[in-house]
Motif scaffolding. Structure first.
Motif, PDB file in Angstrom:
ATOM      1  N   ASP A  29     -22.561  85.948  -4.942  1.00 28.02           N
ATOM      2  CA  ASP A  29     -22.973  84.828  -4.862  1.00 28.02           C
ATOM      3  C   ASP A  29     -22.045  83.738  -4.294  1.00 28.02           C
ATOM      4  N   GLU A  30     -22.773  82.721  -3.778  1.00 32.91           N
ATOM      5  CA  GLU A  30     -22.021  81.654  -3.067  1.00 32.91           C
ATOM      6  C   GLU A  30     -21.400  82.255  -1.464  1.00 32.91           C
ATOM      7  N   ILE A  31     -21.834  83.198  -1.251  1.00 31.55           N
ATOM      8  CA  ILE A  31     -21.180  83.837  -0.146  1.00 31.55           C
ATOM      9  C   ILE A  31     -20.990  82.837   1.130  1.00 31.55           C
ATOM     10  N   THR A  36     -21.446  89.260  -7.840  1.00 27.10           N
ATOM     11  CA  THR A  36     -22.849  89.162  -8.736  1.00 27.10           C
ATOM     12  C   THR A  36     -22.675  89.636 -10.164  1.00 27.10           C
ATOM     13  N   ASN A  87     -26.210  89.227   0.125  1.00 26.58           N
ATOM     14  CA  ASN A  87     -26.333  88.233  -0.991  1.00 26.58           C
ATOM     15  C   ASN A  87     -26.695  88.836  -2.490  1.00 26.58           C
ATOM     16  N   GLU A  88     -27.152  90.147  -2.588  1.00 25.95           N
ATOM     17  CA  GLU A  88     -27.613  90.749  -3.686  1.00 25.95           C
ATOM     18  C   GLU A  88     -25.975  90.852  -4.334  1.00 25.95           C
ATOM     19  N   ALA A 133     -27.994  90.733   5.455  1.00 27.68           N
ATOM     20  CA  ALA A 133     -27.714  89.470   4.768  1.00 27.68           C
ATOM     21  C   ALA A 133     -28.478  89.757   3.311  1.00 27.68           C
ATOM     22  N   GLU A 134     -29.562  90.283   2.997  1.00 35.33           N
ATOM     23  CA  GLU A 134     -29.927  90.516   1.985  1.00 35.33           C
ATOM     24  C   GLU A 134     -28.808  91.365   1.016  1.00 35.33           C
ATOM     25  N   ALA A 165     -27.765  79.550   4.239  1.00 37.27           N
ATOM     26  CA  ALA A 165     -28.640  80.365   3.370  1.00 37.27           C
ATOM     27  C   ALA A 165     -30.209  80.166   4.458  1.00 37.27           C
ATOM     28  N   GLY A 181     -16.708  84.444  -1.854  1.00 41.10           N
ATOM     29  CA  GLY A 181     -17.979  84.699  -2.679  1.00 41.10           C
ATOM     30  C   GLY A 181     -17.530  85.156  -4.102  1.00 41.10           C
TER      31      GLY A 181
END
Length: 138
Positions: free
Chosen positions: A68-70, A96, A64-65, A60-61, A24, A93
């Motif tokens: 989780d834990e990607i 979410t 990540n949205e 990337a955002e 991250a 991952g």
């Protein structure tokens, strides 16, 4: 011998890029300022073409949205005839919203420019990646 050295340098560059993503803490210095990322929605819930360092950040955002834990864990590096690299990764991952665990293979085709990563194309299968690589070569 020089060809092997270039391939080793490219693999090391890719390893560092995946590692910083997984930590991250993306290292933008590894990516050309005109990086282009091509994603398909069928793969991980994001789609589109992302350009430049800002596009890399947005890509990337989005990932990540949605997760989780990607992680993207490279499993195999293959050089294509034109110098691009095909990387088989294990994408994992947890959704979410759904909480569903995802663990599946994904293929990335990387292009290099000025010693940096300049293009990343994402495919759901090796067959599709190689077909796209052949089409793009024409």
């Amino acid at each position: 011998m020089a060809i092997l050295a270039v391939m080793d340098e490219r693999i090391e560059l890719l390893r560092r890029a995946y590692q910083t993503f997984n930590d991250a803490d993306v290292d933008y210095a590894l990516f050309h300022p005109e990086i282009c990322i091509v994603q398909t929605s069928r793969l991980v819930g994001t789609a589109g073409v992302f350009e430049g360092h800002e596009g890399l950040r947005r890509s990337a955002e989005e990932l990540n949205e949605g997760f989780d834990e990607i992680r993207f864990e490279p499993e195999d590096y293959s050089e294509l005839e034109d110098g691009r690299m095909l990387v088989r990764c294990r994408f994992s991952g947890r959704g979410t919203r759904s909480g569903i665990e995802l663990d599946s293979p994904v293929w990335h085709i990387w292009t290099f420019r000025d010693g940096l990563l300049s293009r990343m194309e994402i495919y759901p299968s090796r067959r599709r990646a190689l077909a796209a690589a052949a089409i793009r070569d024409r």
